[in-house]
Every structure is written in structure tokens, then in C-alpha cells.
Motif scaffolding. Structure first.
Motif, short mmCIF file in Angstrom:
data_model
loop_
_atom_site.label_atom_id
_atom_site.label_comp_id
_atom_site.label_asym_id
_atom_site.label_seq_id
_atom_site.Cartn_x
_atom_site.Cartn_y
_atom_site.Cartn_z
N LEU A 109 -50.53 34.68 77.61
CA LEU A 109 -49.23 34.86 77.01
C LEU A 109 -48.36 33.62 77.22
N SER A 110 -47.58 33.29 76.23
CA SER A 110 -46.71 32.12 76.30
C SER A 110 -45.58 32.34 77.31
N GLY A 111 -45.06 31.23 77.81
CA GLY A 111 -43.84 31.26 78.60
C GLY A 111 -43.95 31.87 79.98
N VAL A 112 -45.05 31.65 80.70
CA VAL A 112 -45.18 32.16 82.07
C VAL A 112 -44.48 31.20 83.02
N PRO A 113 -43.39 31.60 83.67
CA PRO A 113 -42.64 30.66 84.53
C PRO A 113 -43.47 30.07 85.66
N GLY A 114 -44.39 30.87 86.24
CA GLY A 114 -45.14 30.43 87.41
C GLY A 114 -46.09 29.28 87.16
#
Length: 277
Positions: A109-114
């Protein structure tokens, strides 16, 4: 001890023995262990991490990679001229292996902060994946994120919800309780051990087969997109992204994969952390 282990000749014929010999072998061992994980990798084989996220990606009963996003990834890998080696991992291990280069990429999934700053995301993207707050039909649907205040929210073990879990854990007015899996989360909701379940639409709808599941409703909180994450620990990350994007666009042109989605069409419920109030 044999003479070959008592002394050692450096280039030029200079002898080394005793403690110095031990130090030299120690440095040689460190040099071998410190070699990049990609140093001896087949350049045409890609190590692809995947996790349990049915029906999009999961390990089937034969311990094989399966799911809609896995099959899409197979098509793109083949079109780009590579061979896939899929490695089944918990999502936390995928994040770690992306950071150190043990895997080349992850269909996720897009946009994983980690993992921001540790990966390159593909420019192309596939289907949207919606995060929902699920509730019993007698409850009110969510129209604003602030409605979760004072409620007990059931979260699923291993999910980070794209960084939302950390925000929830630090919240003083939202209580969290953890379920081991999607099915258990639904049963906890029915037993009123929580007011809402946080889960993505596709995985939950895939298991909503029991008659009592018909009493469950959902409100969308956020949409994200399926994309490929390339490990920046690999020197070919940018090249892989370019080759995958080009391969995907060729497949789109032939009508073999879904069209590229517009990232600007993401949905976020009002009040969502970091989103519109």
C-alpha cells in the motif's frame, strides 16, 4: 598448529604472525560479512516480499503466493524481463527487509510512514484500497473522524493502518483493543467488546460469509492505492521502478491490466489525522 596457521605472508613477502595474524583474519571476516546483500544476486531475479492480506496477497494452502495483487505483480515482472522469487513475511519484517535490502520490492500500500525515505514508490498504481470503520447496524455511521472519541476501537494485530495506529495509541480519548485476525475482530464486534473495527474493505468483505455478518456496516475513513515499493538499499531501485512503470504501461496499452489511477482522487474522512478538519 601447522606452519600455515602460525604465519602469513602479505603481498611483497612480508611475514605476519601471532596477534597480528589474528587481527588480519578478523578484518577479513568483517569484510565478508559486510558485503551488500545484493552483491551475489542473480540480476534477473527479484526478491519480492509479500504478506497476509487476502484477497490481494496471501499464502495459499500449498504455501504458494496468491492473490489479485500477486498475479498482477507476476505479469509486470514477466513483462519487465525478470523472474520473481516471492518471500512470505510478516509486514513488520517486510519493512525491515526493505530497509536493509534483503528484498528488492514489496507489492503493498502507498504512503507507509515507517518506510518513507527507505523506498521508492512506483509512479503507476493499481486499485484503491479503502480503510473502513465497521460497526453494528444499530450504531451511527461515521461522517467525521471525531466520532471515534470516547469509543473502543478494535484493531488487528500486525496492522499499522498506514501510520494511523501510532496516532490512535497516543490518543487520550480513544480506547484500543486488539484482535488476532479479521475474523476474530468481527466476532469481538458482535459481542460488543468494541464499538468499531478498523479494517480494509477487501480483506473483510472476503470473509463476511456468516449470516450474522449481515448486521455489520462500514464507513470509509481513507483510501490508498496498491503500489510497488522498491528498496533504496539496492543500487538498482530507480532502474527497477522505471522498468516496472514502463512494463505496466505497456500492459495497460494491451488491455491486460487496470488503467493507472489518479493519486489525487484519494478519499479522507473529515477530521482524519493530518487530513481536512
Amino acid at each position: 598448529m601447522s606452519r600455515s596457521l602460525k604465519s602469513f605472508l602479505l603481498p611483497g613477502g612480508l611475514p605476519v604472525s601471532g596477534p597480528r595474524l589474528v587481527i588480519i583474519f578478523a578484518w577479513l571476516a568483517i569484510a565478508v560479512l559486510a558485503r551488500p546483500v545484493w552483491a551475489d544476486v542473480d540480476p534477473y531475479k527479484l526478491r519480492i516480499g509479500y504478506t497476509e492480506f487476502p484477497p490481494l496477497e496471501y499464502q495459499n494452502e500449498r504455501s504458494e503466493p496468491a492473490g489479485q495483487f500477486i498475479e498482477l505483480t507476476r505479469k509486470v515482472v514477466k513483462e519487465a524481463g525478470y523472474e520473481a522469487e516471492f518471500i512470505y513475511l510478516p509486514v513488520s519484517r517486510i519493512y525491515l527487509y526493505l530497509k536493509d535490502g534483503t528484498v528488492d520490492l514489496w507489492p503493498g500500500l502507498s504512503g507507509v510512514p515507517g518506510i518513507q525515505g527507505e523506498v521508492l514508490e512506483s509512479w503507476v498504481n493499481a486499485d484503491p484500497v479503502q480503510l473502513f470503520a465497521w460497526y453494528l447496524e444499530a450504531s451511527e455511521p461515521l461522517t467525521h473522524f471525531d466520532q471515534l472519541a470516547g469509543k473502543t476501537v478494535i484493531v488487528i494485530s500486525g496492522y499499522t493502518y498506514g501510520g494511523l495506529l501510532s496516532w490512535l495509541e497516543s490518543s487520550e480519548n480513544i480506547r484500543l483493543t486488539e484482535a488476532p485476525n479479521n475474523r476474530a475482530a468481527l466476532e469481538m464486534l458482535k459481542l460488543k467488546r468494541g464499538d468499531y473495527v478498523l479494517d480494509y474493505r477487501q480483506p473483510l468483505e472476503a470473509i463476511m460469509t456468516q449470516p450474522s455478518d449481515s448486521k455489520i456496516r462500514g464507513s470509509e475513513l481513507r483510501s490508498r492505492y496498491l503500489a510497488w515499493m522498491y528498496s533504496l538499499a539496492s543500487p538498482r531501485a530507480a532502474l527497477l521502478r522505471e522498468q516496472f512503470d514502463d512494463a505496466y504501461l505497456r500492459l495497460v496499452g494491451r488491455g491486460e491490466v487496470p488503467p493507472v489511477r489518479d493519486f489525487d482522487s484519494d478519499f479522507v474522512i473529515p477530521g482524519f489525522p493530518g487530513g481536512p478538519r
